[in-house]
Scaffold this active site. Structure first.
Site, PDB file in Angstrom:
ATOM      1  N   TYR A 125       0.815  -1.219   0.000  1.00 50.90           N
ATOM      2  CA  TYR A 125       0.000   0.000   0.000  1.00 50.90           C
ATOM      3  C   TYR A 125       0.845   1.263   0.000  1.00 50.90           C
ATOM      4  O   TYR A 125       2.068   1.215   0.105  1.00 50.90           O
ATOM      5  CB  TYR A 125      -1.031   0.015   1.119  1.00 50.90           C
ATOM      6  CG  TYR A 125      -0.607  -0.182   2.554  1.00 50.90           C
ATOM      7  CD1 TYR A 125       0.677   0.013   3.017  1.00 50.90           C
ATOM      8  CD2 TYR A 125      -1.577  -0.560   3.495  1.00 50.90           C
ATOM      9  CE1 TYR A 125       1.000  -0.149   4.340  1.00 50.90           C
ATOM     10  CE2 TYR A 125      -1.264  -0.725   4.828  1.00 50.90           C
ATOM     11  CZ  TYR A 125       0.023  -0.521   5.247  1.00 50.90           C
ATOM     12  OH  TYR A 125       0.337  -0.692   6.580  1.00 50.90           O
ATOM     13  N   GLU A 126       0.147   2.393  -0.186  1.00 50.12           N
ATOM     14  CA  GLU A 126       0.784   3.705  -0.383  1.00 50.12           C
ATOM     15  C   GLU A 126       1.694   3.704  -1.612  1.00 50.12           C
ATOM     16  O   GLU A 126       2.724   4.378  -1.635  1.00 50.12           O
ATOM     17  CB  GLU A 126       1.574   4.139   0.863  1.00 50.12           C
ATOM     18  CG  GLU A 126       0.805   4.084   2.158  1.00 50.12           C
ATOM     19  CD  GLU A 126      -0.503   4.860   2.131  1.00 50.12           C
ATOM     20  OE1 GLU A 126      -0.676   5.706   1.228  1.00 50.12           O
ATOM     21  OE2 GLU A 126      -1.359   4.597   2.986  1.00 50.12           O
ATOM     22  N   GLY A 127       1.310   2.939  -2.613  1.00 47.61           N
ATOM     23  CA  GLY A 127       2.141   2.791  -3.815  1.00 47.61           C
ATOM     24  C   GLY A 127       3.056   1.604  -3.639  1.00 47.61           C
ATOM     25  O   GLY A 127       3.908   1.599  -2.742  1.00 47.61           O
TER      26      GLY A 127
END
Length: 621
Positions: A441-443
């Site tokens: 997550y978060e890229g």
């Protein structure tokens, strides 16, 4: 007994002996604080993390979240924790006082959260709330700050980050959520978001969602995206929550780990009655959201560090207590006494590997926070810009390197436990499950690597990168004058040069039109850069430790170069043991981990593109 959550001595060493953060108190921004204040705060953080947050880890994992009649309910223990977190002033530690924060240095927030974030299922709720509040503080109108931001920064209301959609995934420019103008200047929001951490829960009376959407008629792609403030409940004129805002929870995800964290599929405006307010300017949604994303990426790096720290310390404790097998010198003697497994060479290899990795990550995360404080408090504008430039480079590495290495440390910790580590009666299997998401997550970490290679390295014509290499060069030069570290300085110098040369090689191949070389090798380069950074910071620490160890040896009448005398001193002096451990952790990293850099360089410079040349059908028949 030493903590099994966080290495308090190593943390203090970084804060006060290496980075010397008490010097920040000499600056106007932090003039109201002192080292005594910092130590008091961290003492309370340790008490809260050890006595309250850690005991809830396994309990919340077993209980999980549940969705009933459209409302998400979190583990019962989280209600007490959230109240204590809010009342303890842990929200917005480094945010402005006028916004309800404490105004502390960012590095103090990072240090305190090292006691909390092993239970990321819990800390994700206040963490996202802080990030969303800061977004409104930075880009919102005065009315929006008063309406939403102050309540969020104090933890009375929660916040989220609503980006991802089922059909878009990482391709944010492909989002379908739309915003329809209303006569009063607000917007109707319609669309579906998924994988929304904390999308719904029962911890607060309202939840404020920053939502990416495209205003009807705006162009496709990322340039047409705006961002909107969308509350779970509309806010009355008196500031209290009003009627529901037409947001429904379709489901909560069944995940491998982080069971106490509600990850929601959310539907906005199914009844054409979801109202949002524009945050910032139209078509600036990606730019605005990335401010929160970058802060969140630092948070993910911290999650990697804290997961690794707790896993390593538990494995170390287990290795000291678990009696199994004879020592190497007595292996053939069936009557030989059994020893703790920490005496076995392969276990020691795993332990020092974890120690070096954890301490390298801790140094990287603390150094990055230290730069944040330099960037906001230094009196020289040029220096502030220089620090900001280095932060740009370090952000994707903090996120990707620390999350991936953090997971590998939890994996290695499980290996120390043997079969017991795979069983839920010991906590290490949960550490591993909870950490895995951090690389996603978060890229995803591949996206972080593309950001580093495709954008960050070339910012300001490479000046930020050159400034970072220069900082590493200073440590190399200083360490060459320390006899015990001179060979390590040579190792680091070789790796730093390889890092710089590989960056130039990427630029050369891209200029020649062979873009796939840097793109396909972006992730190996990021991990290689993380290794060089960790090695640099460990060598910096070793220089400080070596000096302190020399003073202790002299005072104790021990010859630093005499192994028997040094060992005798270490048995009686915990500080000597600590400093010697710092030096050997750096040495191990340089001799056993850093050489991987040369293998990565060799692979990159081969310009082999097998991953692109292979046909889709050739992966498997």
């Amino acid at each position: 007994m030493a903590s099994l959550i966080n290495d308090e001595r190593d943390q203090d060493f970084l804060l006060y002996e290496v980075l010397e953060i008490d010097r920040f108190c000499e600056r106007p921004r932090y003039g109201d604080f002192s080292r005594e204040t910092f130590e008091m705060i961290l003492t309370e953080a340790k008490k809260f993390g050890t006595g309250e947050i850690f005991p809830a880890l396994a309990e919340a994992d077993h209980e999980g979240c549940r969705l009933e009649n459209g409302q998400v309910f979190v583990p019962g223990s989280f209600h007490r924790l959230y109240r204590m977190y809010r009342e303890g002033g842990w929200f917005g530690m480094n945010k402005p006082v006028e916004m309800g924060g404490q105004g502390l240095p960012a590095i103090m927030s990072v240090a305190a959260k090292c006691w909390f974030m092993h239970n990321f299922a819990f800390t994700s709720y206040p963490g996202l709330t802080e990030g969303a509040a800061h977004l409104i503080e930075t880009y919102g109108t005065k009315a929006q700050i008063e309406k939403y931001g102050t309540k969020m920064m104090g933890g009375l209301w929660a916040g989220t980050m609503c980006l991802t959609e089922p059909q878009a995934g990482t391709d944010v420019g492909n989002i379908k959520t739309k915003a329809i103008r209303r006569p009063d200047g607000t917007f109707l929001i319609q669309g579906t978001k998924l994988f929304i951490t904390g999308g719904d829960h029962d911890l607060t009376e309202n939840i404020i969602h920053p939502v990416l959407a495209r205003i009807e008629g705006d162009p496709p792609g990322t340039e047409g995206i705006s961002i909107f403030i969308v509350p779970k409940y509309r806010v009355n004129d008196d500031g209290t929550p009003g009627q529901a805002n037409d947001i429904t929870i379709g489901s909560i995800e069944e995940k491998m780990g982080l069971h106490g964290s509600s990850t929601c599929l959310m539907n906005f405006g199914e009844n054409n009655a979801c109202i949002g307010e524009l945050l910032g300017e139209e078509r600036q949604g990606i730019k605005i959201m990335f401010k929160m994303m970058n802060e969140a990426r630092i948070g993910v790096g911290l999650q990697g560090l804290t997961s690794a720290s707790i896993a390593y310390l538990h494995a170390l404790n287990y290795a000291r207590e678990r009696i199994q097998g004879a020592s190497l010198l007595n292996m053939t003697n069936p009557a030989a006494p059994k020893v703790a497994i920490i005496e076995h060479a392969d276990v020691r290899r795993m332990l020092i590997w974890m120690k070096a990795q954890v301490e390298g990550m801790r140094a990287l995360m603390f150094y990055t926070a230290y730069l944040v404080d330099q960037a906001v408090s230094h009196e020289d504008e040029g220096e502030r810009e220089r620090y900001l430039g280095i932060i740009e480079l370090l952000t994707p590495i903090c996120k990707a390197f620390c999350s991936d290495i953090g997971f590998r440390v939890t994996e290695t910790a499980m290996q120390v436990y043997g079969g017991y580590g795979y069983c839920s009666e010991y906590p290490v299997e949960q550490f591993m499950r909870d950490e895995k998401i951090a690389s996603l997550y978060e890229g995803t970490n591949g996206i972080q690597a593309l950001d580093l290679v495709g954008r960050k390295l070339g910012m300001k014509k490479g000046l930020n990168f050159m400034n970072l290499l220069g900082e590493m060069g200073k440590t190399v030069s200083k360490s060459k004058d320390i006899p015990e570290l001179a060979d390590l300085a040579g190792d680091l110098e070789e790796a730093v040069n390889a890092l710089g040369q590989t960056s130039l090689f990427f630029a050369k191949t891209a200029k020649a039109g062979n873009f796939y070389v840097p793109v396909a090798n972006a992730y190996p380069f990021l991990m290689m850069m993380g290794q060089v950074l960790a090695a640099w910071l460990l060598l910096w620490e070793a220089g400080v430790a070596e000096e302190k160890l020399g003073v202790i040896c002299k005072a104790g009448g021990a010859d630093r170069k005499n192994r028997a005398e040094l060992s005798a001193l270490i048995k009686d002096d915990s500080e000597a043991a600590f400093y010697h451990g710092k030096v050997l952790a750096a040495r191990y990293y340089m001799k056993h981990i850093l050489p991987e850099v040369q293998g990565t360089v060799k692979a990159i410079r081969s310009e082999d593109l097998s991953m692109m040349d292979i046909d889709d059908a050739s992966f498997a028949s």
